[in-house]
Design a protein around this motif. Structure first.
Motif: not given
Length: 290
Positions: A190-219
């Motif tokens: 919202q802070d970035r889009l105020d100047r464009a006359g835009v209102e952000v209703t919702e923002a959520r993370i839809s995908h989150l995972a460790y990158a493939q190169e460290i996924a095995s070690a983190m598991l």
């Protein structure tokens, strides 16, 4: 100077739809009557009136629900019309429709480093709408592209400010605090889009995972942490059960144990309670000291 929306009303297009054809017909009849026997100036005036009436037909425009029509006169902002239906305005106005409907988009998966330096793959869904048609049209070059690019930049910046998962305390993490992270992300976008006359209703993370190169070690690390946590809980429970057993034996006078026998009993009970395999009983027919 920042341009903000100025709501203005426009004449009903239905009334103009009745008046303009009547005027056009009137000037046509007047031209025909003055073609042969009328004065030249009367014919010219009738022709001029007909041309002006035809030009006025260009003033019709339609406003749909949840839409604003931005009017410009020779490059100057003249106002925004939000009244729905068929409308009529100055035919020299240029008319630019701006949708006020709620829209959403999902960013592409990005690889970023969290605050601990671990590479993670992350994506987000942003729900937004235009609330100021003038700012959206005049303050940025392409407000839809601006929303997409700035939302991804905000997501990247937010992801670098928090760890992927909390390692203790009340630390906010991307994986374990979805509500707090969603609110932080919405505020950042919202802070970035105020100047464009835009209102952000919702923002959520839809995908989150460790990158493939460290996924095995983190598991493996997550599995180790889970094992340590489970063992800690088992040991705590076993110590409590041993203490309870010793207290009840003493209080009920079942057996009088000296320190050596207590130590032996504690050792046996802890082996039974904390061992991964089922205990195999061993019968001792003699004394504990033999």
């Amino acid at each position: 100077m920042k341009i903000q929306e100025q709501t203005r009303s426009a004449a009903s297009g239905y009334l103009a739809l009745v008046v303009l054809p009547v005027l056009a017909l009137f000037f046509v009849v007047l031209m025909i009557r003055n073609t042969s026997d009328g004065p030249n100036w009367m014919f010219g005036l009738s022709l001029l009136g007909l041309v002006a009436t035809v030009i006025c037909f260009k003033g019709f425009f339609m406003v749909h629900p949840n839409q604003a029509i931005v009017l410009q006169l020779f490059g100057s902002y003249a106002g925004s019309v939000r009244q729905t239906g068929l409308r009529w305005a100055n035919p020299f106005y240029s008319k630019h429709p701006v949708s006020l409907r709620i829209r959403n988009f999902e960013s592409g998966q990005m690889k970023v480093n969290d605050s601990a330096g671990n590479p993670v793959d992350i994506a987000a869904v942003v729900v937004w709408k235009v609330v100021d048609s003038a700012e959206a049209l005049f303050e940025v070059d392409d407000y839809e592209s601006f929303v997409h690019i700035q939302s991804e930049a905000a997501l990247r910046n937010m992801a670098t400010s928090y760890p992927y998962e909390a390692h203790g305390g009340e630390e906010i993490a991307l994986r374990s605090h979805p509500q707090e992270i969603a609110e932080k992300l919405r505020t950042e976008v919202q802070d970035r889009l105020d100047r464009a006359g835009v209102e952000v209703t919702e923002a959520r993370i839809s995908h989150l995972a460790y990158a493939q190169e460290i996924a095995s070690a983190m598991l493996k690390r997550q599995q180790a942490q889970a094992i340590v946590a489970a063992r800690t809980q088992i040991v705590d429970g076993a110590v409590g059960m041993v203490k309870m057993a010793l207290d009840q034996l003493r209080e009920q006078g079942v057996v009088d144990l000296d320190e050596e026998r207590k130590a032996n009993m504690v050792s046996n009970l802890l082996v039974v309670l904390c061992g991964e395999e089922n205990a195999r009983p061993v019968l001792n027919a003699g004394s504990l000291y033999s």
